[in-house]
Design an enzyme around this catalytic site. Structure first.
Site, mmCIF file in Angstrom:
data_model
loop_
_atom_site.group_PDB
_atom_site.id
_atom_site.type_symbol
_atom_site.label_atom_id
_atom_site.label_comp_id
_atom_site.label_asym_id
_atom_site.label_seq_id
_atom_site.Cartn_x
_atom_site.Cartn_y
_atom_site.Cartn_z
ATOM 1 N N GLY A 78 29.913 8.815 1.994
ATOM 2 C CA GLY A 78 28.799 9.433 1.280
ATOM 3 C C GLY A 78 29.242 10.155 0.022
ATOM 4 N N HIS A 210 29.807 7.020 9.292
ATOM 5 C CA HIS A 210 30.084 7.870 10.463
ATOM 6 C C HIS A 210 28.911 8.760 10.862
ATOM 7 C CE1 HIS A 210 31.098 11.976 8.662
ATOM 8 N NE2 HIS A 210 31.056 11.242 7.576
ATOM 9 N N CYS A 334 30.656 20.327 6.885
ATOM 10 C CA CYS A 334 31.578 20.147 5.761
ATOM 11 C C CYS A 334 31.884 21.472 5.077
ATOM 12 C CB CYS A 334 30.995 19.178 4.745
ATOM 13 S SG CYS A 334 30.420 17.673 5.486
HETATM 14 N N1 PLP Z 1 25.564 13.772 2.050
HETATM 15 C C1 PLP Z 1 25.067 14.354 3.146
HETATM 16 C C2 PLP Z 1 23.617 14.702 3.202
HETATM 17 C C3 PLP Z 1 25.898 14.630 4.235
HETATM 18 O O1 PLP Z 1 25.400 15.216 5.329
HETATM 19 C C4 PLP Z 1 27.265 14.287 4.142
HETATM 20 C C5 PLP Z 1 28.200 14.618 5.244
HETATM 21 O O2 PLP Z 1 27.974 15.541 6.014
HETATM 22 C C6 PLP Z 1 27.724 13.672 2.971
HETATM 23 C C7 PLP Z 1 26.848 13.429 1.940
HETATM 24 C C8 PLP Z 1 29.169 13.272 2.813
HETATM 25 O O3 PLP Z 1 29.405 12.073 3.484
HETATM 26 P P1 PLP Z 1 30.913 11.608 3.827
HETATM 27 O O4 PLP Z 1 31.381 12.513 4.914
HETATM 28 O O5 PLP Z 1 30.778 10.202 4.251
HETATM 29 O O6 PLP Z 1 31.687 11.742 2.565
#
Ligand code: PLP
Length: 393
Positions: A78, A210, A334
């Site tokens: 993402g 994931h 995150c």
């Molecule tokens: N965007 C949103 C809304 C998310 O919830 C997340 C991850 O929690 C991401 C982007 C980032 O995705 P990735 O972990 O695949 O980089």
């Protein structure tokens, strides 16, 4: 803990942070770690075998989104998809950074938020949409924020902390007849609600394996045919020259399998999970006082519940529940480790007694009524204990 180091009870309720990989997905991936290891750019047979797997996977992902295979670019997840969409659109505009503007919202995931902040430092003007108490981005100021310099508007489909679904089709309508691109971070939408790029009216859309029972480190960006976007990395001509680097075939195959399973079973699974959430929220509201469910009256993805509990610290609740064997989070996974109230919860403008007490529970395909009932019961006990200990209660 038992002798193998496992807790006697482990109930996972944090599926928005990440999901386990489905058995069928693991099985689909396995041969591509083994004998089917070819590089999809090689002309001999094991290379072409990988190339076929790559293109079959592209078609599966496209099919879930109502897109054409040629419109899917595989990325590492993402975060990369969001960066490629926003930075790639600015690059393709051919304008200097200080001649461009981007519009986004204050509740975006750091993948978009920090990208926009970084662009702001480079001279790009960024317009920020605020969020209401209902968890929905306010569109009143959209007209004011967009102008001749605006290259791209980036708003998420479903918020990772509250699950609230954002008014993407209204934004698409507002941008109709302009050259402004619409990018949607659908990382928390795909696999939870039907996502159709034409119905949404988006130019670009990010997803991540994931978050819907696929592997980690794989994602995709949908780019509508004819959308001006340029690669942000330099390298070879993989992925229609949009994203260089040898394709991660096992992960691509895995994510596409997760897309196929989601396409076939989404409605039934989400109906069941939605009922589980209803049961859980009802239980929480009955057994804890001074508690709020964020966005309860707003459209939400069916698995997510953002519970704001008065007179406790969300982090303390998370740690106490962890000791009892429940995995939940107090904000975006995150951003944990940064401390403080999450930017999403802050943006809601809650009363001070609620401001620190947010927890996020995100259900998944293996959760049961028994697990949810046990969670509610233990949460009630933990909240009571924490409040009894608090000097200010
Ligand atoms: N965007 C949103 C809304 C998310 O919830 C997340 C991850 O929690 C991401 C982007 C980032 O995705 P990735 O972990 O695949 O980089």
């Amino acid at each position: 803990m038992n002798s193998s180091g496992k807790r006697s009870r482990e109930i996972y309720l944090d599926h928005n942070a990440t999901t386990y990989t489905r058995e069928e997905v693991l099985a689909a991936m396995a041969p591509y770690f083994g004998e089917r290891f070819g590089n999809a750019s090689s002309l001999y047979h094991i290379g072409q075998d990988s190339k076929e797997a790559l293109e079959r996977s592209r078609a599966s992902v496209a099919s879930l989104l109502g897109a054409r295979p040629r419109e899917i670019v595989f990325t590492s997840g993402g975060t990369e998809s969001d960066n490629l969409a926003i930075r790639g659109a600015l690059k393709a505009s051919g304008k200097r950074m200080d001649e461009c503007s981007v519009v986004t919202s204050v509740i975006e995931h750091p993948a978009v938020l920090e990208t926009c902040r970084s662009l702001e430092e480079d001279g790009v003007s960024v317009g920020w949409l605020e969020c209401g108490r209902d968890g929905i981005v306010k569109l009143e100021k959209l007209e004011e924020l967009i102008g001749p310099d605006t290259v791209v508007v980036s708003v998420m489909l479903a918020n990772n902390e509250t699950g609230v679904i954002q008014p993407v089709t209204d934004i698409a309508r507002a941008l109709e007849g302009t050259d402004i691109l619409l990018h949607v971070d659908a990382v928390q939408g795909v696999g939870k609600i039907p996502v159709d790029v034409s119905e949404l009216g988006v130019d670009m859309l990010s997803l991540s394996g994931h978050k819907f029972y696929g592997p980690k480190g794989i994602g995709a960006l949908y780019i509508r045919t004819g959308t001006p976007v340029e690669a942000v990395y330099t390298g070879a001509a993989h992925e229609f020259s949009m994203r260089p680097g040898t394709e991660n075939i096992p992960a691509i195959v895995g994510m596409s399998k997760a897309c196929e399973i989601s396409r076939a079973g989404l409605t039934g699974e989400m109906e069941r999970i939605g009922k589980l959430r209803e049961r859980m929220e009802k239980g929480i509201l009955e057994c804890i006082d001074e508690v709020m469910i964020v966005g309860a009256g707003s459209p939400r993805v069916p698995n997510t519940s953002s519970v704001v509990i008065g007179r406790v610290e969300g982090e303390a609740v998370v740690l106490n529940m962890s000791v009892l064997g429940f995995a939940i989070s107090s904000g975006s996974a995150c951003s944990t480790g940064k401390g403080g109230v999450s930017h999403v919860i802050s943006s809601l403008g809650l009363e001070p007694r609620f401001a620190n007490g947010a927890i996020r529970v995100s259900l998944g395909i293996r959760n049961t009524e028994e697990e949810v009932d046990a969670f509610v019961e233990e949460l009630g006990t933990v909240v009571k204990r924490l409040r009894d200990m608090s000097p200010v209660s």
